[in-house]
Design an enzyme around this catalytic site. Structure first.
Site, PDB file in Angstrom:
ATOM      1  N   ARG A   1      -7.466  -0.212  -6.868  1.00 32.26           N
ATOM      2  CA  ARG A   1      -7.547   0.874  -5.864  1.00 32.26           C
ATOM      3  C   ARG A   1      -7.693   2.195  -6.616  1.00 32.26           C
ATOM      4  NH1 ARG A   1      -4.220   1.104  -0.556  1.00 32.26           N
ATOM      5  NH2 ARG A   1      -6.178   2.043   0.103  1.00 32.26           N
TER       6      ARG A   1
ATOM      7  N   ASP B   1      -2.026  10.724  -2.054  1.00 30.55           N
ATOM      8  CA  ASP B   1      -2.420   9.678  -3.002  1.00 30.55           C
ATOM      9  C   ASP B   1      -2.714  10.241  -4.376  1.00 30.55           C
ATOM     10  OD1 ASP B   1      -2.985   8.330  -0.282  1.00 30.55           O
ATOM     11  OD2 ASP B   1      -2.949   6.745  -1.799  1.00 30.55           O
TER      12      ASP B   1
ATOM     13  N   ARG C   1       0.869  -1.182   0.000  1.00 27.27           N
ATOM     14  CA  ARG C   1       0.000   0.000   0.000  1.00 27.27           C
ATOM     15  C   ARG C   1       0.897   1.222   0.000  1.00 27.27           C
ATOM     16  NH1 ARG C   1       2.406   1.853   3.688  1.00 27.27           N
ATOM     17  NH2 ARG C   1       0.838   3.483   3.782  1.00 27.27           N
ATOM     18  N   GLY C   2       0.253   2.389  -0.096  1.00 27.19           N
ATOM     19  CA  GLY C   2       1.050   3.606  -0.285  1.00 27.19           C
ATOM     20  C   GLY C   2       1.134   3.849  -1.784  1.00 27.19           C
ATOM     21  N   ALA C   3       0.786   5.068  -2.212  1.00 22.48           N
ATOM     22  CA  ALA C   3       0.617   5.331  -3.647  1.00 22.48           C
ATOM     23  C   ALA C   3       1.837   4.941  -4.504  1.00 22.48           C
ATOM     24  CB  ALA C   3       0.237   6.794  -3.845  1.00 22.48           C
TER      25      ALA C   3
END
Ligand code: MRU
Length: 326
Positions: free
Chosen positions: A86, A229, A52-54
């Site tokens: 996502r 994001d 996760r994390g852009a």
């Protein structure tokens, strides 16, 4: 300064024909790995926040496109499914579109796609370092910095975005310290940022999200730094839910609110924050903590994963190239 070797872990690793990810759902308890061989593995990893994390999602998606080419999957269909996994982090579609551009130009053989994914990963690592250096210019000795969610090495292909600034300042001996917001509902701050900062030896204290305002009122926070994001053309910022309330609180208390994000997080096709799609998550993430139910069965929930901070509340954005003052 080799901060990556001090952290001593690889969030995303290319393994010739598959991708090895740190399974972030298991941290801080276990440092274990999740291997992505099939498209379903990548989609599952994105949806469950194994990765996760852009920027980290973008890098992983680029490698997924290389795996697609090796395995002869339908490239257009794969691209669509990855992008849909996502919706808010624009780095995901940015990376997939960059890989698809190579395919559509007729130069997208497997070797070139593997090389391009590696270039995207290396570029991300370099961008993190530049962001760290640029942001560090505003960090004064002894500053007490509050951060939200995890915008560190676990969220990128390098040393992070917001945490890159923190790492650079820390290793430049500025004597900084960090307030870590736990970041409900999925606790990326408590589980991931606290783990990373502790590992790097950065002085930090964990707080619950609702403690930030009173810490600011008692003059114990000198600035807030978060990641992003997606950043719209007018510099409105989408980031983890709770970021907006920090920015409002900073504004009220006269505290600078900074955002660190690479070029791949800017979406000039979104005129402003209202046009950014906000991912909705399942209610179970609110009604349970680490699998334990904390709310009554059958309760209704509302669970947006991100919020929008209007650009007026953002003091500066650190990119790999410059400091933008929205
Ligand atoms: O839901 P997550 O954990 O993917 O959300 C991550 C964030 O909101 C980060 O702040 C953002 O992606 C920037 S990471 C460098």
């Amino acid at each position: 300064m080799d901060i990556m070797s001090k952290l001593n872990f690889k969030t995303i690793e290319w393994k010739d024909d598959f991708v090895r990810l740190i399974d972030q759902t298991k941290l801080p308890g276990e440092l274990t790995f999740y291997d992505c061989h099939e498209l379903a593995d990548f989609i599952d990893a994105f949806k469950r926040l194994v990765v996760r994390g852009a920027p980290a999602i973008g890098v992983t998606a680029a490698y997924a496109m290389a795996v697609a080419s090796i395995k002869g999957w339908d490239m257009t269909k794969t691209a669509g499914e990855l992008i849909d996994a996502r919706p808010t982090a624009v780095n995901l579609s940015w990376a997939v579109k960059r890989m698809m551009a190579l395919v559509e130009s007729g130069k997208g053989d497997t070797i070139s796609l593997m090389a391009e994914a590696k270039v995207i990963h290396d570029e991300d690592a370099r961008m993190c370092e530049s962001m760290g250096e640029i942001g560090d210019k505003l960090i004064k000795p002894g500053m007490r910095i509050l951060t939200h969610c995890n915008a560190g090495a676990l969220a990128t292909g390098g040393i992070g975005t917001a945490l890159a600034v923190i790492y650079v300042s820390h290793f430049n001996d500025k004597g900084i310290s960090v307030w870590v917001d736990e970041t409900r509902p999925l606790l990326q701050g408590a589980r991931l940022t606290a783990w990373e900062l502790q590992r790097a030896g950065v002085p930090c204290k964990l707080i619950t999200d609702n403690m930030a305002a009173s810490l600011m009122a008692s003059r114990q926070v000198d600035c807030v730094i978060t990641g992003a994001d997606r950043i719209a053309a007018n510099y409105d910022v989408a980031n983890k839910i709770g970021t907006y309330s920090l920015a409002v609180n900073c504004n009220y208390h006269g505290i600078p609110f900074y955002v660190a994000a690479p070029g791949s997080t800017f979406d000039y096709e979104c005129p402003d924050g209202r046009s950014i799609e906000i991912e909705m998550r399942v209610g179970e993430e609110i009604t349970t903590i680490a699998g334990n139910r904390i709310a009554p069965e059958g309760i209704d929930t509302y669970s947006p994963a991100f919020d929008i901070t209007p650009h007026e509340l953002v003091t500066a954005i650190f990119t790999e190239k410059e400091m933008i003052k929205p």
